[in-house]
Design a protein around this motif. Structure first.
Motif, PDB file in Angstrom:
ATOM      1  N   THR A  24       0.846  -1.204   0.000  1.00 54.63           N
ATOM      2  CA  THR A  24       0.000   0.000   0.000  1.00 54.63           C
ATOM      3  C   THR A  24       0.874   1.244   0.000  1.00 54.63           C
ATOM      4  OG1 THR A  24      -0.213  -0.100   2.412  1.00 54.63           O
ATOM      5  CG2 THR A  24      -1.981  -1.106   1.113  1.00 54.63           C
ATOM      6  N   SER A  51       3.705  -7.863  -1.028  1.00 55.12           N
ATOM      7  CA  SER A  51       5.135  -7.493  -0.889  1.00 55.12           C
ATOM      8  C   SER A  51       5.270  -6.333   0.083  1.00 55.12           C
ATOM      9  CB  SER A  51       5.727  -7.073  -2.225  1.00 55.12           C
ATOM     10  OG  SER A  51       5.583  -8.086  -3.170  1.00 55.12           O
ATOM     11  N   GLY A  52       4.726  -6.515   1.274  1.00 59.30           N
ATOM     12  CA  GLY A  52       4.745  -5.435   2.276  1.00 59.30           C
ATOM     13  C   GLY A  52       6.171  -5.061   2.640  1.00 59.30           C
ATOM     14  N   ARG A  53       6.398  -3.778   2.742  1.00 63.48           N
ATOM     15  CA  ARG A  53       7.750  -3.292   3.056  1.00 63.48           C
ATOM     16  C   ARG A  53       7.817  -2.775   4.483  1.00 63.48           C
ATOM     17  NH1 ARG A  53       9.166   1.027   0.720  1.00 63.48           N
ATOM     18  NH2 ARG A  53       7.269   1.700  -0.329  1.00 63.48           N
ATOM     19  N   GLN A  55      10.712  -1.289   7.788  1.00 62.42           N
ATOM     20  CA  GLN A  55      11.864  -0.401   7.966  1.00 62.42           C
ATOM     21  C   GLN A  55      13.153  -1.137   7.626  1.00 62.42           C
ATOM     22  OE1 GLN A  55      11.731   1.302  11.999  1.00 62.42           O
ATOM     23  NE2 GLN A  55       9.536   0.963  11.885  1.00 62.42           N
ATOM     24  N   SER A  71      -2.103   2.564   4.171  1.00 62.54           N
ATOM     25  CA  SER A  71      -1.251   3.749   4.085  1.00 62.54           C
ATOM     26  C   SER A  71      -2.137   4.977   3.988  1.00 62.54           C
ATOM     27  CB  SER A  71      -0.360   3.683   2.840  1.00 62.54           C
ATOM     28  OG  SER A  71       0.416   2.502   2.868  1.00 62.54           O
ATOM     29  N   ASP A 114       8.181   1.694  16.664  1.00 60.26           N
ATOM     30  CA  ASP A 114       7.521   0.384  16.803  1.00 60.26           C
ATOM     31  C   ASP A 114       6.634   0.434  18.042  1.00 60.26           C
ATOM     32  OD1 ASP A 114       8.859  -0.676  14.666  1.00 60.26           O
ATOM     33  OD2 ASP A 114      10.385  -1.670  15.868  1.00 60.26           O
ATOM     34  N   LYS A 121       5.970  -6.820  19.682  1.00 60.79           N
ATOM     35  CA  LYS A 121       5.589  -5.803  18.694  1.00 60.79           C
ATOM     36  C   LYS A 121       4.186  -6.073  18.155  1.00 60.79           C
ATOM     37  CE  LYS A 121       7.346  -3.906  14.338  1.00 60.79           C
ATOM     38  NZ  LYS A 121       8.578  -3.528  13.623  1.00 60.79           N
ATOM     39  N   GLY A 124       3.868  -1.879  13.252  1.00 62.51           N
ATOM     40  CA  GLY A 124       5.034  -1.274  12.608  1.00 62.51           C
ATOM     41  C   GLY A 124       4.584  -0.139  11.712  1.00 62.51           C
ATOM     42  N   ILE A 125       5.454   0.838  11.567  1.00 57.81           N
ATOM     43  CA  ILE A 125       5.124   2.040  10.792  1.00 57.81           C
ATOM     44  C   ILE A 125       6.251   2.302   9.796  1.00 57.81           C
ATOM     45  CG2 ILE A 125       4.791   4.552  10.976  1.00 57.81           C
ATOM     46  CD1 ILE A 125       3.938   4.039  13.935  1.00 57.81           C
ATOM     47  N   LEU A 126       5.872   2.606   8.574  1.00 54.62           N
ATOM     48  CA  LEU A 126       6.871   2.990   7.565  1.00 54.62           C
ATOM     49  C   LEU A 126       6.432   4.310   6.951  1.00 54.62           C
ATOM     50  CD1 LEU A 126       9.408   2.227   5.874  1.00 54.62           C
ATOM     51  CD2 LEU A 126       7.833   1.147   4.243  1.00 54.62           C
ATOM     52  N   GLY A 142       2.618   4.492   6.363  1.00 52.02           N
ATOM     53  CA  GLY A 142       2.187   3.092   6.223  1.00 52.02           C
ATOM     54  C   GLY A 142       2.095   2.441   7.592  1.00 52.02           C
ATOM     55  N   GLY A 144       1.066  -1.110   9.728  1.00 51.11           N
ATOM     56  CA  GLY A 144       0.660  -2.503   9.869  1.00 51.11           C
ATOM     57  C   GLY A 144       0.309  -2.693  11.333  1.00 51.11           C
TER      58      GLY A 144
HETATM   59  C1  BTN Z   1       8.301  -2.064  10.236  1.00 50.91           C
HETATM   60  O1  BTN Z   1       8.061  -2.224  11.436  1.00 50.91           O
HETATM   61  O2  BTN Z   1       9.306  -2.542   9.718  1.00 50.91           O
HETATM   62  C2  BTN Z   1       7.360  -1.223   9.436  1.00 50.91           C
HETATM   63  C3  BTN Z   1       6.262  -2.041   8.830  1.00 50.91           C
HETATM   64  C4  BTN Z   1       5.279  -1.219   8.029  1.00 50.91           C
HETATM   65  C5  BTN Z   1       4.270  -2.091   7.329  1.00 50.91           C
HETATM   66  C6  BTN Z   1       3.181  -1.286   6.670  1.00 50.91           C
HETATM   67  S1  BTN Z   1       1.842  -2.318   6.181  1.00 50.91           S
HETATM   68  C7  BTN Z   1       1.152  -1.032   5.227  1.00 50.91           C
HETATM   69  C8  BTN Z   1       2.287  -0.278   4.587  1.00 50.91           C
HETATM   70  N1  BTN Z   1       2.655  -0.836   3.308  1.00 50.91           N
HETATM   71  C9  BTN Z   1       3.871  -1.360   3.312  1.00 50.91           C
HETATM   72  O3  BTN Z   1       4.422  -1.914   2.339  1.00 50.91           O
HETATM   73  N2  BTN Z   1       4.428  -1.224   4.531  1.00 50.91           N
HETATM   74  C10 BTN Z   1       3.559  -0.511   5.422  1.00 50.91           C
END
Ligand code: BTN
Length: 254
Positions: A24, A51-53, A55, A71, A114, A121, A124-126, A142, A144
């Motif tokens: 997202t 493919s969630g990303r 930190q 997001s 975090d 945990k 998580g926030i990106l 972003g 999760g």
């Molecule tokens: C982390 O703690 O490493 C951060 C994780 C962030 C995940 C969220 S899920 C929605 C948004 N889209 C992504 O690809 N990543 C963030």
């Protein structure tokens, strides 16, 4: 399927739901690059992020349909680039507020952003920014947030709201509450209440004012977290001297 939240002023009033999406954050960043303007507060949300990303180049993998994975596109054009850490502060505090509202105890924000419950945990926030000169043009926040997932096979130190409170939650209702909290904290930032945000962040911070062991540059040492500076670096007291560390420069050991 998610509906537009009823109780916010602008956050989530434009909501894009996709049953499946690679990331997202990537999708939202692409939207910001397009020539058509995208509304401030747009939410991009999916049930199955493939493919969630995370930190530091990590992946973010969760069970489809069991958690909140979304997001938010914001336009913090009022915020100077050197104050961008306040985006991490408002977001992590909003999640902390949300968990308190749900009745959780023992939450903490592990710097930089975090969110933990009982040392595990839960979120998580990106945050990814697009900068114009000295100001922030677009920000993608972003999030999760583990809601109903009951097992984390690969991740030993993960938990979910459902595991903590021992029940199932409706994702739409939880999204509405969380967006309300996010908007309230974002408005606090927009109104310039930086010192209040910082004070709340420090109060919620994991290991603050406690002696612990940290690692940096191959060395292990004792230190006491005493805060963060305006640019978001961690402040540690080591042998009566204050030192600051950037995000990739330190690890929490014990
Ligand atoms: C982390 O703690 O490493 C951060 C994780 C962030 C995940 C969220 S899920 C929605 C948004 N889209 C992504 O690809 N990543 C963030």
């Amino acid at each position: 399927m998610y509906k537009i939240p009823a109780n916010t002023l602008f956050l989530g009033k434009n909501l894009l739901f996709m049953p499946e999406c690679h990331s997202t954050n990537t999708f939202a960043l692409d939207l910001c690059q397009q020539s058509l303007p995208i509304a401030d507060g747009t939410v991009v949300i999916t049930d199955n992020q493939t493919s969630g990303r995370g930190q530091r180049g990590n992946n973010w993998e969760v069970e489809p349909g069991r958690n909140l994975t979304f997001s938010v596109i914001l336009k913090p054009t009022f915020l100077a680039v050197n104050l961008q850490f306040y985006l991490n502060i408002f977001t992590s505090l909003a999640i902390h507020d949300y968990l308190r509202e749900k009745g959780c105890l023992r939450m903490a924000i592990k710097w930089p952003n975090d969110v933990f419950i009982n040392e595990k945990k839960v979120s998580g926030i990106l945050i990814e920014n697009q900068v114009h000169g000295n100001l922030l043009a677009n920000t993608v926040v972003g999030i999760g947030l583990n809601i109903n997932q009951a097992q984390f096979l690969e991740l030993k130190n993960a938990t979910s709201l459902g595991l903590i409170l021992n029940r199932e939650f409706d994702l739409q209702s939880e999204l509405e509450i969380l967006l309300t909290m996010l908007e309230a904290r974002y408005l606090q930032l927009r109104q310039g209440h930086l010192s209040g945000l910082m004070a709340d962040y420090l109060r919620a911070m994991y290991w603050i004012n406690e002696a612990h062991t940290f690692g940096s540059n191959g060395q292990t040492f004792e230190g006491i977290i005493c805060g963060v500076d305006e640019s978001g670096r961690l402040k540690l007291r080591i042998n009566h001297e204050e030192k600051v560390f950037g995000m990739k420069e330190i690890s929490y050991l014990r």
